[in-house]
Design a protein around this motif. Structure first.
Motif, PDB file in Angstrom:
ATOM      1  N   UNK A  88     -22.762  34.018 -49.494  1.00 40.10           N
ATOM      2  CA  UNK A  88     -23.905  33.360 -48.878  1.00 40.10           C
ATOM      3  C   UNK A  88     -23.595  32.041 -48.211  1.00 40.10           C
ATOM      4  N   UNK A  89     -22.338  31.647 -48.182  1.00 46.15           N
ATOM      5  CA  UNK A  89     -21.963  30.395 -47.525  1.00 46.15           C
ATOM      6  C   UNK A  89     -21.903  30.577 -46.020  1.00 46.15           C
ATOM      7  N   UNK A  90     -22.117  29.467 -45.290  1.00 46.78           N
ATOM      8  CA  UNK A  90     -22.089  29.488 -43.832  1.00 46.78           C
ATOM      9  C   UNK A  90     -21.098  28.436 -43.327  1.00 46.78           C
ATOM     10  N   UNK A  91     -20.342  28.824 -42.286  1.00 48.22           N
ATOM     11  CA  UNK A  91     -19.373  27.926 -41.670  1.00 48.22           C
ATOM     12  C   UNK A  91     -19.554  28.010 -40.157  1.00 48.22           C
ATOM     13  N   UNK A  92     -19.561  26.874 -39.493  1.00 49.63           N
ATOM     14  CA  UNK A  92     -19.796  26.828 -38.055  1.00 49.63           C
ATOM     15  C   UNK A  92     -18.482  26.536 -37.329  1.00 49.63           C
ATOM     16  N   UNK A  93     -18.208  27.326 -36.284  1.00 50.66           N
ATOM     17  CA  UNK A  93     -16.968  27.194 -35.518  1.00 50.66           C
ATOM     18  C   UNK A  93     -17.263  27.299 -34.030  1.00 50.66           C
ATOM     19  N   UNK A  94     -16.247  26.933 -33.236  1.00 51.37           N
ATOM     20  CA  UNK A  94     -16.321  27.124 -31.793  1.00 51.37           C
ATOM     21  C   UNK A  94     -15.895  28.535 -31.397  1.00 51.37           C
ATOM     22  N   UNK A  95     -14.845  29.038 -32.075  1.00 47.48           N
ATOM     23  CA  UNK A  95     -14.323  30.379 -31.809  1.00 47.48           C
ATOM     24  C   UNK A  95     -14.132  31.107 -33.135  1.00 47.48           C
ATOM     25  N   UNK A  96     -14.249  32.434 -33.088  1.00 50.30           N
ATOM     26  CA  UNK A  96     -13.947  33.282 -34.238  1.00 50.30           C
ATOM     27  C   UNK A  96     -12.978  34.362 -33.777  1.00 50.30           C
ATOM     28  N   UNK A  97     -11.888  34.544 -34.514  1.00 44.51           N
ATOM     29  CA  UNK A  97     -10.901  35.582 -34.224  1.00 44.51           C
ATOM     30  C   UNK A  97     -10.993  36.644 -35.313  1.00 44.51           C
TER      31      UNK A  97
END
Length: 543
Positions: free
Chosen positions: A366-375
């Motif tokens: 249930x954790x959330x992480x914010x990024x610019x790109x996802x690979x």
């Protein structure tokens, strides 16, 4: 206004950069755009391996409108020398490109090479994986760097339903699921035009394997674990050779330079074959191999990545959602470009481009992480993540079984020896051991492993190269993603999610393709033109 490449002092080759910037400076000198005397002084300093300090003062001499051209001139020369530095997109306001926050889903070979390559270009990278691997995980992985292997997987004729368990043994319970996929495989291998198109695309990617791996191994201080000794294919009869001849012809047509060997010459190169039936052999001199157990390479990648500040989150990723539009913040000082940004998605093409979107990774807890790109580089598990993005990829898996024998058997082997008729490869290891791999199961990602096949690998290798059956062996299985056209998926999801990148499906040549595929991922994150044509590797291509 200052214009410099990202992480100038951290990645690549300083001498190569100095040459690139020197070419750019001389170009402006010849065109009369900058002061000749000052330019000559800065060129001397650039060639003395101090490019950053020289360019700092050159910022007072180069007009804003010419700064980007200077970068492009240097970049073009740098690409010619097979040296790569980061993005050529720079802002006229601050002058420094900003590093990106990138999530890599998957801590296998594809994920870790992508993570390390991105980290070397100055990006802030976090790797997600729900599996905590043991120290021996990965022993079933390929150990060959085969830059000549351009053929589709079905061309060798190894798709057999055999009760004796040939290379790819298909479970009858999967027949309804697997038959459509196998029909797509056959369409590729039975069409000469498509076969050559696949071979062309694989050749372009494999051509970058050596420089890409050299860069990663150099960062790991592990150049010694890759040994260039060539690969030898051994055939016990003329029939075996004729069955494999179409593959040899295709490889040669696409640039490989095989060398025919007699049985005596083969035994001179590999004394372990003294008691083995050898009718003829073929040597591929460009081949290399991994001189350590495959699990050790994975551990070295992991240690290097975390040692340089990389982050590992041992959780499964449930989905990737697009976030709200966010704004671009100008750095307050020159040093701010090295700090990780929470809200910037990529370096804008112009100072007016202010708003971007973010990618939010949701984990199983249930954790959330914010990024610019996802690979997405989760191998066979990538398919479930793509389904949450409304993408369906015709992917199945196979399990490759491998065994590493400790001891002295590898000293008599000399170089990797492949037995195409048995679908087995035996490769020497540092310290005298030998790694053997082959005998795979074709099926779905949740299938159980057949450990009897690992024992069969040991038995077959003992018969072929004379190693002891009672030796202390380390065995494991590697689950690999297979796509019907034998090409991996590399690049962005072009329609709707361009900041979600894919890197999976390398199949039986995962080791050879991992580093050049990671290099392409760095091109996409840096918003620069990919070093090869990536159209054949798009996720939405025609299957």
């Amino acid at each position: 206004v200052l214009v410099t490449p990202c992480a100038l002092g951290e990645t690549g080759n300083d001498t190569g950069r100095a040459q690139a910037w020197s070419v750019g400076l001389r170009s402006f000198e010849l065109l009369g755009f900058i002061d000749t005397v000052a330019c000559r002084r800065e060129i001397v300093e650039v060639e003395n391996r101090s490019p950053l300090s020289a360019l700092t003062r050159m910022g007072r001499l180069v007009p804003v409108s010419l700064g980007k051209t200077l970068v492009q001139l240097g970049w073009r020369h740098c690409r010619t020398q097979s040296l790569h530095f980061s993005s050529a997109l720079h802002r006229a306001e601050g002058g420094f490109p900003l590093p990106q926050k990138v999530a890599v889903v998957g801590a296998g070979l594809g994920g870790l090479t992508s993570a390390l390559a991105l980290q070397l270009e100055g990006h802030q990278v976090t790797v997600f994986d729900g599996r905590r691997f043991g120290k021996d995980h990965g022993q079933g992985m390929d150990v060959l760097f085969a830059d000549y292997a351009v053929e589709p997987m079905d061309l060798t004729g190894t798709w057999k339903l055999s009760p004796l368990g040939a290379m790819l043994a298909l479970k009858w319970s999967h027949l309804s699921t697997m038959l459509p996929w196998m029909q797509m495989v056959r369409r590729v291998s039975s069409d000469a035009k498509r076969t050559n198109a696949v071979a062309d695309a694989r050749r372009e990617l494999l051509a970058h394997s050596t420089p890409a791996w050299d860069a990663l191994l150099g960062a790991m201080n592990a150049e010694h674990i890759k040994v260039h000794a060539g690969h030898m294919l051994v055939f016990a009869s003329e029939r075996e050779y004729q069955d494999f001849e179409p593959v040899l012809d295709l490889r040669q047509h696409h640039g490989a330079e095989p060398r025919q060997l007699s049985a005596q010459e083969a035994r001179q190169l590999a004394p372990a074959l003294e008691a083995t039936d050898v009718h003829r052999a073929v040597l591929f001199p460009s081949g290399a191999h991994l001189a350590v157990p495959p699990a050790e390479l994975r551990q070295r990648l992991l240690d290097t990545f975390t040692g340089r500040g990389g982050r590992i989150v041992w959780e499964d990723v449930q989905d990737v959602r697009e976030g709200t539009i966010i704004s671009w913040d100008k750095p307050s000082s020159v040093d701010d470009w090295r700090k990780p940004l929470e809200t910037s998605q990529h370096v804008p093409h112009s100072p007016l481009q202010r708003k971007m979107t973010s990618q939010t990774v949701h984990t199983a807890s249930g954790r959330e992480f914010v990024f610019n790109f996802v690979v997405i580089a989760a191998g066979a598990h990538s398919r479930s993540i793509l389904k949450t993005l409304n993408l369906e990829v015709p992917m199945v898996t196979d399990r490759g079984y491998g065994s590493t024998q400790l001891g002295e058997a590898g000293k008599a082997l000399g170089l990797p020896v492949l037995f195409p008729a048995h679908e087995l490869v035996c490769s020497p290891q540092a310290g005298g051991g030998v790694h053997c791999g082959g005998l795979t199961d074709l099926g779905l990602v949740d299938d159980a492993s057949d450990w009897d096949k690992a024992k069969l690998v040991e038995s077959k290798s003992a018969d072929l190269i004379g190693q002891s059956k009672d030796a202390n062996n380390i065995t494991d299985v590697e689950c690999r993603a297979l796509l019907p056209d034998s090409l991996p998926v590399i690049g962005p999801i072009r329609y709707g999610r361009p900041n979600v990148l894919c890197n999976f499906g390398h199949g039986h040549r995962a080791l050879t393709m991992a580093a050049p595929a990671a290099a392409l991922i760095t091109d996409f994150v840096a918003r620069r033109a990919p070093r090869i044509d990536t159209a054949p590797f798009q996720v939405d291509r025609v299957w």
